[in-house]
Design an enzyme around this catalytic site. Sequence first.
Site, short mmCIF file in Angstrom:
data_model
loop_
_atom_site.label_atom_id
_atom_site.label_comp_id
_atom_site.label_asym_id
_atom_site.label_seq_id
_atom_site.Cartn_x
_atom_site.Cartn_y
_atom_site.Cartn_z
N THR A 136 -0.01 21.20 63.84
CA THR A 136 1.03 20.56 62.44
C THR A 136 1.88 21.90 61.72
O THR A 136 2.94 22.12 62.04
CB THR A 136 -0.04 20.57 61.28
OG1 THR A 136 -1.30 21.31 61.39
CG2 THR A 136 -0.95 18.86 62.02
N ASP B 73 -1.15 32.01 70.71
CA ASP B 73 -1.97 31.72 69.47
C ASP B 73 -3.22 31.57 69.71
O ASP B 73 -4.40 30.68 70.78
CB ASP B 73 -1.60 29.86 69.20
CG ASP B 73 -1.91 29.22 68.06
OD1 ASP B 73 -3.35 30.47 67.21
OD2 ASP B 73 -1.22 28.50 66.95
C1 LIG Z 1 -5.67 26.19 62.04
C2 LIG Z 1 -4.75 26.80 63.37
C3 LIG Z 1 -3.67 27.36 63.14
C4 LIG Z 1 -3.70 27.37 61.39
O1 LIG Z 1 -4.51 28.31 60.71
P1 LIG Z 1 -4.39 28.14 59.57
O2 LIG Z 1 -5.68 28.84 59.36
O3 LIG Z 1 -5.65 26.70 59.47
O4 LIG Z 1 -4.27 28.47 58.50
C5 LIG Z 1 -2.54 27.62 63.66
N1 LIG Z 1 -2.87 26.98 65.15
C6 LIG Z 1 -4.20 26.49 65.65
C7 LIG Z 1 -4.21 26.69 67.10
C8 LIG Z 1 -5.23 26.17 64.23
O5 LIG Z 1 -6.46 25.36 65.23
#
Ligand SMILES: *Cc1c(COP(=O)(O)O)cnc(C)c1O
Length: 482
Positions: A133, A223
């Site tokens: 998201t 990520d």
């Molecule tokens: C939770 C998450 C994010 C965002 O991280 P926050 O610390 O909530 O801002 C980005 N990428 C993935 C895959 C996540 O699970």
Amino acid sequence: MSKVKFYKGNDIPLELHKVRVVQKLNLVPIERRLEAMKEAGFNTFRLSTKDVFLDMLTDSGTNAMSDNQLAAMMRADDAYAGSQSFERLQKAVLDVLGKKYLLPVHQGRAAENVICRTFVKPGHVVPMNYHFTTTLAHIQECGGRVVELLYDHALELKSDHPFKGNMNLEKLEQTIQEVGVENIPFIRMEASTNLIGGQPFSLANLMDVRRIADKYNIMLVLDASLLGENAYLIQQREEKWKENSMAEILKMMTGLADLVYFSARKLSSSRGGGICTNQHALYEEMEDKIPLFEGFLTYGGISVREIEAMTVGLYETLDETMICQSPNYIKYLVEELEKRGVPMVTPPGVLGAHINAMKFCEHIPQDQYPAGALAAALYICSGVRAMERGTMSSVRDENGKEILADVELLRMAVPRRVFTLSQINYVIDRVVWLYENRHLIGGLKFVYEPKVLRFFMGGLEPTSNWAHRLMEKFREDFGDSL
Ligand SMILES: *Cc1c(COP(=O)(O)O)cnc(C)c1O
């Protein structure tokens, strides 16, 4: 934990840690749970934890810390600049993720903000296995567009494909040729693709993506928020790497990416995040944005205590007996529910067990939010707080018509080292009861619908008196039980 065998294949997820600090939980009577659900507008985000028994909303910032993490927090070096706590974190990032340069940020989406502002320009296209998201929001905010390149089987909810998070390589090449290399700032791979049920990619697939990135000279961004669990599932499911250690698999994964970023809320502790690379030029391009948006370069908006917890948490990621706790609990939960006929997303992934709500609540039209209704019903019959991932989390089009989600899921998150197996067995018991009484669950409609991210604060009400009837049936079956 995974090495212990049980008599006659009677598998029990056995943890190699003990509980030393506990927090009291409340299980309030069903009458209060129904009342609390009404007060919360039939939206589990708006419940207060004083009414929640097992909080399975999310794994974000809710994993249990170890004694070593808490101990490290006490030695934090509070200096504004040049803090030794940061030096220890840099060393952990080098040791565990194999990257020399680290930019600290306050959480995962802040990393996305910095990366997107630096590299994404209007008209750009970012190919990825699947979006998250906040990632999508930041890319769009910078004028870019996302293309998701999963294989078709990734969206089949019931499947035995071990790596549903794999990038579709043919589509990747096709996309690059269609939009042109000059319009692609980077390719993004997300470990344990969060929104399709915490499904991993294989190391072979990441290597293939790297080869294509090299062929066209495009940057590869990883990520790594859910990296540890993806690495663990590579070790479990990918024949070629089953003898390799977590340390080796993690390094191979991060070594294939030019830029690695993470939310430490999931990866290693309870707050914080980071962006790391071995290319000084990339570091320099982003460097200015840290003092601007986050904080000085040696803390990035993270408290130094959290930096110490992140450091220890990163080293703990190398320990498969620690990492496997949540995936093994999820596997148990999914398999036990499947055995009893409950429609689950398979194979079991990471971060939570997912129920196929479209099947569970076949009788509820999708524009009456079957997954949201299931979340409300589960809370009423159990005090368990789960999260809707379906049309309620979607948006309307410009004519006000619902854009129906691809899938309607109920996610029961299993944060690391938080629950006991008897609590998981309680969840199984109540979900099975609810499944047998699913015809009693009805739809929901919005009475307060925010324009942006409506699922967080939106208020709904049942389309009939079903919640009350569910409570009455519970009383019939369970008497005066909580
Ligand atoms: C939770 C998450 C994010 C965002 O991280 P926050 O610390 O909530 O801002 C980005 N990428 C993935 C895959 C996540 O699970």
